[in-house]
Write an enzyme that holds these catalytic residues in place. Structure first.
Site, mmCIF file in Angstrom:
data_model
loop_
_atom_site.group_PDB
_atom_site.id
_atom_site.type_symbol
_atom_site.label_atom_id
_atom_site.label_comp_id
_atom_site.label_asym_id
_atom_site.label_seq_id
_atom_site.Cartn_x
_atom_site.Cartn_y
_atom_site.Cartn_z
ATOM 1 N N THR B 156 32.376 38.059 42.808
ATOM 2 C CA THR B 156 32.657 39.121 43.785
ATOM 3 C C THR B 156 32.809 40.431 43.019
ATOM 4 O OG1 THR B 156 34.991 38.494 43.774
ATOM 5 C CG2 THR B 156 33.638 37.637 45.558
ATOM 6 N N LYS B 182 34.090 32.296 38.136
ATOM 7 C CA LYS B 182 34.227 33.676 38.605
ATOM 8 C C LYS B 182 35.712 34.017 38.648
ATOM 9 C CE LYS B 182 35.304 35.231 42.028
ATOM 10 N NZ LYS B 182 35.970 35.795 43.229
ATOM 11 N N THR B 193 39.614 35.333 43.839
ATOM 12 C CA THR B 193 40.014 34.008 43.417
ATOM 13 C C THR B 193 39.359 33.652 42.111
ATOM 14 O OG1 THR B 193 38.133 33.118 44.584
ATOM 15 C CG2 THR B 193 40.184 33.207 45.782
ATOM 16 N N GLU B 280 41.364 42.696 35.257
ATOM 17 C CA GLU B 280 41.271 44.043 35.815
ATOM 18 C C GLU B 280 41.856 45.076 34.853
ATOM 19 O OE1 GLU B 280 41.603 43.007 40.494
ATOM 20 O OE2 GLU B 280 43.390 42.866 39.259
ATOM 21 N N ASN B 403 43.398 48.700 41.754
ATOM 22 C CA ASN B 403 44.201 48.095 42.815
ATOM 23 C C ASN B 403 44.928 49.062 43.730
ATOM 24 O OD1 ASN B 403 43.978 45.145 42.539
ATOM 25 N ND2 ASN B 403 44.620 45.586 40.448
ATOM 26 N N SER B 408 41.209 49.539 51.247
ATOM 27 C CA SER B 408 40.337 48.399 51.553
ATOM 28 C C SER B 408 39.509 48.743 52.774
ATOM 29 C CB SER B 408 41.163 47.166 51.822
ATOM 30 O OG SER B 408 42.029 47.389 52.917
#
Lengths: 408, 408
Positions: B156, B182, B193, B280, B403, B408
């Protein structure tokens, strides 16, 4: 690095004098700075003592000796050193603390165990005994100072001074409670700490004072988190001088005991929230209310899992009502929960109910709520009656800047 | 938001074919994107299955149904949906998964329980059944694809494709193991995930395959952390087609079982570390080795307390050998430890030994070690023989940007 005052800061309150408490400060110069960094609180004879301490296994000598003093229940003085935590310093650190308790005990004619010591600042460097001795002498010889001056002297990288005050009626007697605190996370480059002190003129038996402080602690200090990192020196002490002249409180059966407990908890809650308001890099104050849990303890642990989640905290920083991250944090808490009875709200607006997104969920009012600097998250687990509220702050670039962008 | 490739990325390895495994991908268009997002792995009859799953209480339907399949121990196919995690979607989410397992089972003439499904992406939106049906049909009709194409299709917000391969000799038979994965944290704005899959042509009894995978998991996937947040969908599955023709492995007493276990763990460790390398905002890969603990489990928990500490991770990001923060993290882990036997090293250079700073400690070589992008922290608790190694990355402005800085 000069830190800007937190945008969530609150003004220092008007604090009344507490009979039986005299505050003094001095410059011990534990660091290369020109400010008071040694605080001395002299307490009336027979002052009752209670305390709660860090559960960090690598705790400081001050915490170890503080526990011994609390077990005896009486205090005559408190010394707070700022700029050096004296943690992880072995026998030499202990010698430095024993020198201070001995020096103050000799001056007051009391037992060294009645002298409490806290230290906050760099780790791994024994507290310099010469600076401590001269600092204590200077404090003993100085004029009394104000509550705000004492609060400034216990601070390290705090961006504002933090105090709270309350009163309670015990029978016909009005008693006063003053609390002061320092802390805003485990601040780089030093091992910073949360140190809090509550002073009251109420007459309270030490065992009951401890019972009240422990209960308040569970619902206040134990319900805040800035960055999930637990200090080696966290300490909250309560001192009751008894000078108000009330009938001594010994249990919750005594008249006024409930009022005293409520006032103590109010002071503790305000102090705890002020630490969050000075959280490193904080731009939003977040309340996480958890209900419907198996127990109050379980609710608190779920709340802390949410309050410690970097993904929840960054979402709030970005104004994003990302309730999926709240689901995740509830699920990882390891507490009894059921995905299919879980409900989540922001600012009173439900985003998910009973394990499903709310139909026709309107993000508009939620987004507006998240624009403010006070954010409420409510979580109902739907399996019991346990509840708790946890306070935290968002996670921003400011946190990284404070903790990563310069060397110690 | 386009993410730059992690500076810690590794090239995708040459992956051999695995007899009994055929890979295909299709465009289900779970999101508004033009890329393959549905992966289909067809497995030979009687393929042995093992799996480890998230312990998040709010787990997805895919995880629940995966556990049921693993209990039976056989698989014929794997479907991975990218762009929608199907988590927190109630009965409608379950219907979507059952549609997929039914559709594939009909094609292959097998039981729906032999069809494994994983989904990763946004939470709270049921997987669209029409897109899933068409995507599965398209995959079934498509040409086989490469390992790297399949790995790209399960990703993703991963910034690079992650695979690992190994071989083992079982008696005279060489067996191959390929793994793909992933994940790079719980990535905003979705509930991302970690999904990992290991394929081998070895013949292995399902129960023994599970024993091997669980053991490897304890020392690999359970030893990594990017941000301490546990996904609702984490899944690692192992498939053994048996096509290599070796004598079926049933226990560690069998010849070649140790070699198979070692190869499986090697693949798992490499995959786990690749996830950390795509953490990240990561700029440094950190190995935390803990020794002298009461048990291996205890050592792992201490390592994770260090690896999860935002203060340790920001210190490393800033190139600061702040061993005081490591002391703090050890102490807060809640595991048996003794301040006075604790020793800490960076890059092999001891900063503290037996509870005291090392005399004449020279920060020069340590600072140089911290300038690199591979940082080693060693902690000896000095109380037992338990040991473990945990892998994590540093905490940087990049994490906050990913983040918090967009909606979103």
């Amino acid at each position: 690095m000069d830190l800007e005052i937190s945008p969530l800061a609150r003004p220092f309150p008007d604090m009344p004098a507490i009979d039986g408490v005299t505050l003094r400060v001095a410059r011990a110069r534990y660091k290369e700075w020109d400010r008071a960094d040694l605080t001395y609180a002299e307490l009336a004879e027979d002052t009752a003592l209670a305390g709660v301490f860090t559960r960090n296994v690598c705790c400081s000598t001050e915490v170890e000796m503080g526990r011994e003093s609390v077990a005896k229940g009486r205090a005559r003085a408190l010394i707070v050193n700022a700029g050096n935590s004296n943690a992880f310093t072995g026998y030499r650190g202990r010698e430095a603390v024993e020198q201070i308790t001995g020096q103050v005990a000799e001056e007051l004619g009391c037992s060294p165990e009645e002298v409490l010591v806290s230290s906050t600042g760099v780790i791994g460097v024994p507290l310099p005994q010469d600076k401590a001795r001269e600092g204590v002498s200077a404090a003993l010889a100085s004029e009394p100072c104000t509550w705000e001056e004492a609060t400034a002297a216990i601070g390290t990288t705090d961006t504002f001074t933090k105090g709270a005050t309350a009163t309670a009626m015990i029978g016909e007697t009005k008693v006063m409670l003053n609390g002061i605190i320092k802390g805003s996370g485990m601040i780089a480059p030093d091992m910073a700490t949360m140190l809090g002190y509550i002073f009251t003129d109420a007459a309270v038996e030490p065992a009951f004072l401890q019972e009240c402080l422990s209960a308040a602690n569970t619902r206040t200090y134990s319900c805040i988190t800035v960055d999930s990192d637990t200090s080696t020196s966290d300490t909250v002490l309560a001192f009751a001088t008894g000078k108000a002249g009330n009938a001594t409180l010994t249990s919750f059966g005594d008249p006024g005991a409930d009022a005293f407990m409520a006032a103590l908890e109010e002071v503790c809650r305000e102090l705890a929230q002020l630490v969050v308001r000075d959280g490193e890099g904080a731009s939003k104050f977040i309340s996480v209310s958890v209900s419907g849990a198996e127990s109050n303890d379980s609710a608190r642990r779920v709340g802390l899992a949410i309050g410690n989640s970097p993904l929840v905290k960054t979402a709030i920083a970005g104004g994003d009502a990302n309730w999926g991250r709240v689901v995740m944090a509830v699920g990882k808490a390891g507490e009894p929960a059921d995905r299919d009875t879980l409900s989540i709200a922001f600012g009173g607006h439900w985003a998910a109910k009973n394990g499903l997104p709310v139909k026709d969920y309107d993000e508009g009012p939620v987004a507006k709520h998240l624009e403010g600097d006070e954010v409420d998250i409510a979580v109902d687990l739907g399996i019991g009656t346990g509840h708790a509220t946890v306070w935290t702050c968002d996670l921003t670039h400011g946190y990284i800047s404070i903790n990563a962008d310069y060397r110690s």
